[in-house]
Design a protein around this motif. Structure first.
Motif, PDB file in Angstrom:
ATOM      1  N   LYS A  39      48.720  48.130  38.479  1.00 31.34           N
ATOM      2  CA  LYS A  39      47.407  48.477  37.907  1.00 31.34           C
ATOM      3  C   LYS A  39      47.049  47.527  36.769  1.00 31.34           C
ATOM      4  O   LYS A  39      45.932  47.025  36.696  1.00 31.34           O
ATOM      5  N   ASP A  45      43.540  49.518  41.723  1.00 27.18           N
ATOM      6  CA  ASP A  45      42.532  50.055  40.811  1.00 27.18           C
ATOM      7  C   ASP A  45      43.114  51.253  40.060  1.00 27.18           C
ATOM      8  O   ASP A  45      44.277  51.626  40.268  1.00 27.18           O
ATOM      9  N   ARG A  46      42.352  51.872  39.217  1.00 25.79           N
ATOM     10  CA  ARG A  46      42.888  52.970  38.391  1.00 25.79           C
ATOM     11  C   ARG A  46      43.288  54.192  39.212  1.00 25.79           C
ATOM     12  O   ARG A  46      44.014  55.052  38.750  1.00 25.79           O
ATOM     13  N   ALA A  51      42.842  46.931  44.992  1.00 28.42           N
ATOM     14  CA  ALA A  51      41.616  46.477  44.345  1.00 28.42           C
ATOM     15  C   ALA A  51      40.724  45.756  45.359  1.00 28.42           C
ATOM     16  O   ALA A  51      41.195  45.124  46.304  1.00 28.42           O
ATOM     17  N   LYS A  52      39.438  45.862  45.136  1.00 29.05           N
ATOM     18  CA  LYS A  52      38.464  45.265  46.044  1.00 29.05           C
ATOM     19  C   LYS A  52      38.679  43.772  46.215  1.00 29.05           C
ATOM     20  O   LYS A  52      38.572  43.244  47.328  1.00 29.05           O
ATOM     21  N   GLY A  58      38.455  49.840  47.008  1.00 26.52           N
ATOM     22  CA  GLY A  58      38.393  50.386  45.655  1.00 26.52           C
ATOM     23  C   GLY A  58      37.264  49.809  44.830  1.00 26.52           C
ATOM     24  O   GLY A  58      36.345  49.173  45.333  1.00 26.52           O
ATOM     25  N   GLU A  59      37.386  50.021  43.535  1.00 29.44           N
ATOM     26  CA  GLU A  59      36.338  49.660  42.581  1.00 29.44           C
ATOM     27  C   GLU A  59      36.106  48.168  42.504  1.00 29.44           C
ATOM     28  O   GLU A  59      36.925  47.350  42.598  1.00 29.44           O
TER      29      GLU A  59
END
Length: 59
Positions: A39, A45-46, A51-52, A58-59
């Motif tokens: 992370k 992501d959180r 992750a995108k 994700g965000e």
């Protein structure tokens, strides 16, 4: 842009690798530590999803 290349001996490189490996062993012992690292690195992501920027939704 310019780069500075430092010449290092095999002993210096081996020492640096050992320090990195020791840090890794110490800081990734548990699942919680591993997830926290991923992370902080921005790989997850959180919410713990990929992750995108790494192909996740994700965000």
């Amino acid at each position: 842009m310019s780069y500075v290349i430092h010449s290092r001996s095999k002993a210096e490189i081996d020492s640096m690798i050992e320090k990195i490996e020791a840090w890794h062993r110490k800081n990734t012992r548990t699942s919680k530590q591993r997830l926290g690292f991923l992370k902080r690195a921005g790989i997850l992501d959180r919410n713990g999803q990929l992750a995108k920027c790494y192909g996740g939704k994700g965000e």
